[in-house]
Design an enzyme around this catalytic site. Structure first.
Site, PDB file in Angstrom:
ATOM      1  N   TRP B 324       0.835  -1.205   0.000  1.00  0.00           N
ATOM      2  CA  TRP B 324       0.000   0.000   0.000  1.00  0.00           C
ATOM      3  C   TRP B 324       0.872   1.257   0.000  1.00  0.00           C
ATOM      4  O   TRP B 324       0.534   2.267  -0.605  1.00  0.00           O
ATOM      5  CB  TRP B 324      -0.912  -0.010   1.233  1.00  0.00           C
ATOM      6  CG  TRP B 324      -1.764   1.222   1.373  1.00  0.00           C
ATOM      7  CD1 TRP B 324      -2.984   1.442   0.811  1.00  0.00           C
ATOM      8  CD2 TRP B 324      -1.458   2.402   2.123  1.00  0.00           C
ATOM      9  NE1 TRP B 324      -3.451   2.672   1.161  1.00  0.00           N
ATOM     10  CE2 TRP B 324      -2.546   3.293   1.965  1.00  0.00           C
ATOM     11  CE3 TRP B 324      -0.377   2.790   2.917  1.00  0.00           C
ATOM     12  CZ2 TRP B 324      -2.579   4.542   2.565  1.00  0.00           C
ATOM     13  CZ3 TRP B 324      -0.408   4.046   3.509  1.00  0.00           C
ATOM     14  CH2 TRP B 324      -1.495   4.910   3.346  1.00  0.00           C
ATOM     15  N   HIS B 325       2.027   1.156   0.701  1.00  0.00           N
ATOM     16  CA  HIS B 325       2.875   2.336   0.811  1.00  0.00           C
ATOM     17  C   HIS B 325       3.555   2.697  -0.498  1.00  0.00           C
ATOM     18  O   HIS B 325       3.873   3.857  -0.736  1.00  0.00           O
ATOM     19  CB  HIS B 325       3.928   2.142   1.902  1.00  0.00           C
ATOM     20  CG  HIS B 325       3.373   2.319   3.275  1.00  0.00           C
ATOM     21  ND1 HIS B 325       2.775   1.301   3.954  1.00  0.00           N
ATOM     22  CD2 HIS B 325       3.296   3.408   4.064  1.00  0.00           C
ATOM     23  CE1 HIS B 325       2.358   1.761   5.127  1.00  0.00           C
ATOM     24  NE2 HIS B 325       2.665   3.029   5.219  1.00  0.00           N
ATOM     25  N   GLY B 326       3.833   1.728  -1.332  1.00  0.00           N
ATOM     26  CA  GLY B 326       4.509   2.071  -2.576  1.00  0.00           C
ATOM     27  C   GLY B 326       4.675   0.879  -3.488  1.00  0.00           C
ATOM     28  O   GLY B 326       4.704  -0.269  -3.024  1.00  0.00           O
ATOM     29  N   PHE B 473       2.254   8.364  -1.302  1.00  0.00           N
ATOM     30  CA  PHE B 473       1.550   7.095  -1.163  1.00  0.00           C
ATOM     31  C   PHE B 473       0.097   7.310  -1.556  1.00  0.00           C
ATOM     32  O   PHE B 473      -0.706   6.507  -1.575  1.00  0.00           O
ATOM     33  CB  PHE B 473       1.655   6.559   0.256  1.00  0.00           C
ATOM     34  CG  PHE B 473       3.093   6.472   0.718  1.00  0.00           C
ATOM     35  CD1 PHE B 473       4.076   6.046  -0.169  1.00  0.00           C
ATOM     36  CD2 PHE B 473       3.461   6.838   1.988  1.00  0.00           C
ATOM     37  CE1 PHE B 473       5.402   5.989   0.228  1.00  0.00           C
ATOM     38  CE2 PHE B 473       4.781   6.765   2.391  1.00  0.00           C
ATOM     39  CZ  PHE B 473       5.749   6.349   1.524  1.00  0.00           C
TER      40      PHE B 473
END
Lengths: 370, 473
Positions: B324-326, B473
């Site tokens: 989800w972060h990257g 993000f």
């Protein structure tokens, strides 16, 4: 799936009850707000007075937004100045306008290399104007990833990616900087002041070089003028900056993680590539009817000795003109351009920049066949 | 628009003044919708249209779920909503990443395939607003939320500008009820909101951007080996930077919402004083960890399943949390590391929970520092742009480059040391209480002094409007 059923209470309210409300700490908030406002306004006013007592005056700070703003003004037939701080300090736009018939757009950036702006203009299919490009070998051949390259790339990138919010912030920032003297990030910000702490570094540490303090003013057209305090004869500030230029213009030792011979070979390869890239960009501009002239602006004292020793003219200036087939003006080739003294060895004083520009104009007209 | 920009200062003053000066609640909500779309469109106006489209789709899908009589029909509409949201996220955020990995996979099979590079511009905050919006259809499906009848209210719930682009992830179920009745202007709440905004900006501008980001960027951008001191200093600098950057944004968001009469929940609760990793995730990015817990971990069976399955669930959740972060494998490793930490912690708990020494204060302090150390090691993967850098950093941190370079100045080392000790000490001091409780105990003169110091420091620092890390993000 496996979700729980809602409670009856949740169903009645059409959603989970608002069980959460942020606590507000009990305190005399109005009184606190009044005192904080008074303290902050007073501290800011005192800081402003202190900055002015040191000789600082309101002026714009150069940044990528200001550059992008100037770049947007470029018309297909504009005269554009690109390159490093020497073109930024030494060109007087009024004199150029008088002599060349058009007001030039100042796109030279301090501490940067000309390549990203040149490449951007070459890629701009509408542009077929005139480029006056400053040449300082150490900066012109700055490799990718080096601070001069990053500085210039950041500005070009900002031009193409600037958001409406950034444009508004820039406009607001200009209005503040024109009125407030302490807005000098290099000298009077927290980071600037921390940088001035005289703390010795570890022996052998590869720390970043020291950059010169504030010594210029800048207007909305990005015309830079040397601060009078620096231009004064025997100025302590000028002497201090001279001693900053020397390490800054001395090539750093090869990095520890690459064998020196490999590093040197890479550097040479990088310089050759820059020659080729510049020649290709110049050809692109020329094919559209544009013109370019390279200019070596004055430098003096120990910095001139150092630059001439590290990057002799035969190895860079001459090949540049040959490869690009472009005209060039090397200030020391002409007596009327040679007699100027740079107070801090690298740039002309504001007064001298006017006279120098006046004397440079005929050479530019000749070189550009105007 | 960034909170730490002059544009936002002007925008915020105008919005707040306008909002509180009109009487009608419907009009005030309209003002907030317009303001939120201006706030978002100030980055890239076309993306405001994308935001509206996904919001409108979820509004309609939410109604379909609500109207459906059968469980299977509800499920179909929910699947449509999940697919719509995740495909948007997938295209904009993971498109190139997926193509690159597909190319790599084919190459392993001996097939040479050169995919086109998709020149995709990532809409700012897409991960956040996708989750804001998705929570709505998920909660309607779960039966904990009734679909709202007002598209305007739902648009506002998703796009409410304080939390729009970098969280906290505010669930529609937490926000929509607040739109039912107009809040009253309460001076103390308003001023407390401004105080929180000042604190958030201080954390971002002074601590994250000025004192920590420079050294962290240089260390992680250095192409050669570094000695242990510099490697650790870089990691500690990043640990501090990301906390102050993200917590600073969250506090600003909470404060801005309060000035408008809305209540957002805490997103951070002194995470660097966590004892263990479950504790860490109850304190770090709480809105994401609870989102993943409620919508992923529990549906997967949570801890009501056999130990192996529970461990697998934890790893899956943290894997997806990392992603989800990257769109990079380094983020996946970061997530997997945290998943492994959580599993190891559960195992250790089985063996040692009942021991008397386990509750001893000294053991807890040691466990706290071990947690912080492990979190810092995971940050290496979060910050490093590739595995070469991550591996070089880790080697340096554990003494593998005794003759490596030293690139930080004494001043930078001192800055990092002082801020790191300061943040850990503060977190340990306040770990058992809320921020508000701490403020409550302070005398008025101390609040005034701290507030004045922070506000002046923000002006004095002359920040450069650096984007918040979590915007990407």
């Amino acid at each position: 799936m496996f979700f729980r059923r809602p409670s009856r209470e949740e169903q009645i309210h059409g959603g989970p009850p608002l069980e959460f409300e942020r606590p507000i700490p009990p305190a005399p908030w109005r009184g606190i707000a009044v005192v904080v406002t008074i303290v902050v306004v007073a501290a800011t006013a005192l800081w402003e007075l202190y900055a002015r007592s040191l000789g600082y005056a309101p002026t714009l700070n150069d940044n990528e937004d200001l550059w992008a703003k100037a770049r947007r003004k470029v018309q297909p037939e504009s005269i554009v100045i690109i390159g490093d701080s020497r073109a930024w300090f030494d060109v007087d736009l009024d004199e150029f306008e008088k002599g060349l018939g058009k007001r030039p757009i100042q796109l030279a950036m301090p501490g940067s290399t000309a390549w990203p702006a040149l490449a951007d203009l070459a890629d701009d299919k509408n542009f077929h104007g005139t480029i006056i490009c400053s040449f300082v070998p150490m900066l012109f051949f700055a490799p990718p990833g080096s601070p001069p390259m990053e500085r210039a790339e950041k500005s070009v990138k900002r031009l193409h990616s600037q958001t409406p919010a950034q444009r508004v912030s820039e406009e607001l920032g200009i209005r503040l900087e024109e009125r407030v003297a302490f807005l000098k990030p290099d000298d009077l910000s927290l980071e600037g002041l921390l940088n001035q702490l005289p703390l010795p570094n570890r022996p052998g540490a590869r720390v970043p070089p020291t950059f010169p303090p504030y010594f210029e003013t800048e207007d909305r057209e990005r015309r830079a003028r040397m601060w009078e305090k620096c231009a004064e004869p025997g100025s302590e500030l000028a002497k201090r900056i001279q001693q900053i230029w020397l390490p800054l213009f001395t090539p750093p030792p090869p990095p520890s993680y690459i064998p020196p011979d490999v590093f040197m070979a890479k550097m040479k390869e990088g310089i050759q590539k820059r020659f080729a890239d510049v020649a290709a960009a110049v050809e692109k501009i020329r094919a559209r009817g544009g013109k370019i002239v390279f200019v070596r602006f004055p430098h003096s004292g120990g910095l001139k000795e150092l630059e001439d020793k590290i990057m002799p003219r035969q190895q860079n200036w001459n090949p540049l003109l040959q490869m690009t087939k472009a005209p060039g003006i090397y200030y020391s080739d002409f007596p009327e351009l040679s007699g100027f003294n740079c107070p801090e060895w690298s740039h002309l004083s504001a007064g001298d920049s006017v006279e120098f520009s006046k004397r440079l104009v005929p050479h530019l007209r000749h070189a550009l066949k105007m | 628009m960034l909170f730490n920009s002059l544009t936002f200062v002007v925008f915020f003053v105008v919005v707040v003044a306008l909002y509180w000066s009109v009487a009608g609640w419907q009009l005030r909500k309209n003002i907030l919708v317009v303001a939120s779309y201006i706030f978002y469109g100030a980055w890239n106006p076309p993306f405001a249209a994308l935001l509206f489209t996904t919001t409108a789709m979820d509004f309609w899908l939410g109604r379909q779920i609500g109207k459906s009589q059968t469980h299977s029909a509800k499920k179909r509409w929910l699947v449509a909503s999940v697919c719509m949201n995740l495909s948007m996220l997938g295209f904009f955020k993971y498109g190139n990443f997926l193509l690159q990995n597909f190319q790599w996979l084919l190459a392993r099979l001996g097939i040479i395939y050169q995919p086109p590079h998709l020149d995709i511009l990532l809409p700012v905050g897409i991960s956040f607003y996708t989750f804001h919006s998705l929570s709505y259809t998920l909660d309607i499906y779960r039966g904990v939320l009734q679909p709202t009848r007002s598209l305007r209210d739902f648009v506002l719930a998703v796009s409410f500008f304080p939390q729009l682009v970098a969280g906290p992830i505010v669930r529609a179920g937490d926000f929509l009820p607040q739109l039912q009745h107009p809040p009253r202007l309460k001076p103390n709440q308003f001023l407390w909101g401004l105080a929180l905004m000042t604190l958030g900006l201080f954390e971002k501008i002074v601590l994250a951007d000025t004192l920590l980001s420079g050294p962290a960027d240089r260390i992680f951008g250095y192409p050669g080996p570094l000695v242990a001191l510099d490697s650790w200093a870089g990691v500690l600098a990043f640990a501090g930077q990301i906390f102050f950057d993200f917590a600073g944004y969250s506090i600003c968001a909470i404060g801005a919402a309060l000035t408008l009469g809305f209540h957002l929940k805490d997103n951070f609760r002194f995470p660097y004083a966590a004892i263990g990793f479950s504790d860490f995730w109850r304190r770090w990015h709480i809105s994401l960890s609870t989102f993943l817990r409620d919508y992923l971990y529990i549906p997967l069976g949570g801890n009501q399943v056999r130990p192996f399955r529970m461990a697998l669930n934890l790893v899956i959740v943290m894997f997806l949390g990392g992603l989800w972060h990257g769109a990079a494998w380094t983020f996946v490793v970061w997530g997997l590391l945290h998943g492994s930490y959580l599993v190891i912690e559960r195992v250790l708990r089985i063996f040692f929970e009942d021991k008397t020494w386990a509750g001893h204060p000294l053991t807890r302090v040691i466990a706290g520092f071990a947690t912080y150390g492990a979190v810092c090691i995971a940050w290496v993967f979060f910050r490093a742009s590739d595995f070469t850098i991550a591996s070089r950093m880790l080697t340096g941190m554990f003494g593998g480059h005794p003759t490596g370079d030293m690139i930080l100045t004494t001043r930078e080392l001192l800055q990092i040391g002082i801020v790191t000790i300061g943040v850990i000490a503060l977190h340990w001091t306040m770990r058992e209480e809320s921020f508000e409780t701490t403020v409550m105990r302070l005398p008025a003169w101390a609040i005034t002094a701290i507030g004045s110091f922070m506000a002046f420091a923000i002006i004095f620092t002359q920040g450069t409007s650096n984007a918040f890390i979590y915007f990407q993000f």
